[in-house]
Write an enzyme that holds these catalytic residues in place. Structure first.
Site: not given
Ligand code: DHK
Length: 138
Positions: A97, A23, A10-11, A18, A95, A104, A71, A74
């Site tokens: 991130h 990011y 998500p996102n 974002r 995995e 964080r 990835n 959340a």
């Molecule tokens: C991406 C997200 O959307 C967060 O919810 C994670 C992760 C971290 C990232 O660092 O890519 O906590």
């Protein structure tokens, strides 16, 4: 060629727009293009904001993909369903991130997926995806 499913939760469709201070400025399409430019593996890229969709894609990877780079966004911190789906996948799992989740908020420090992953990359920015692919093909 190694078949790798690169899965984003998500996102991550909003990458580049974002919270760029966390990011970065690259979009998910940029990340995909840079991973494909490596020309190291047969890549399938997918992103969903929905937990069940991610579970379905992980199940479909059984017997068809050699590895999954995920990835989970959340869902890393909440999803036993994604952990279970990855545990039912017989291939390799890395995995990723983008941010260093350990630097964080406390709720980001635990990832269910890490219990299944052979490697966890956090804090390398989008380089983490390319590092995961390189690792999987050596
Ligand atoms: C991406 C997200 O959307 C967060 O919810 C994670 C992760 C971290 C990232 O660092 O890519 O906590």
């Amino acid at each position: 060629m190694t078949k790798i499913l690169v899965l984003n939760g998500p996102n991550l469709n909003l990458l580049g727009q974002r919270e760029p201070h966390i990011y970065g400025a690259e979009t998910l399409a940029d990340v995909e293009a840079s991973c494909r430019a490596l020309d190291l593996a047969e890549l399938t890229f997918k992103q969903s904001n929905h937990e069940g969709q991610l579970v379905d894609w992980i199940q479909e990877a059984r017997g068809t993909q050699d590895a999954i780079v995920i990835n989970p966004g959340a869902y890393s911190h909440t999803s036993v369903a994604i952990l279970d789906a990855l545990s039912a996948f017989e291939g390799r799992v890395v995995e990723v991130h983008i941010s260093n989740i350990h630097k964080r908020e406390a709720f980001r420090h635990h990832s269910y997926v890490s219990g299944r992953a052979e490697a966890v990359i956090a804090g390398l920015g989008t380089e983490g995806y390319r590092a995961a692919i390189r690792w999987l093909v050596v």
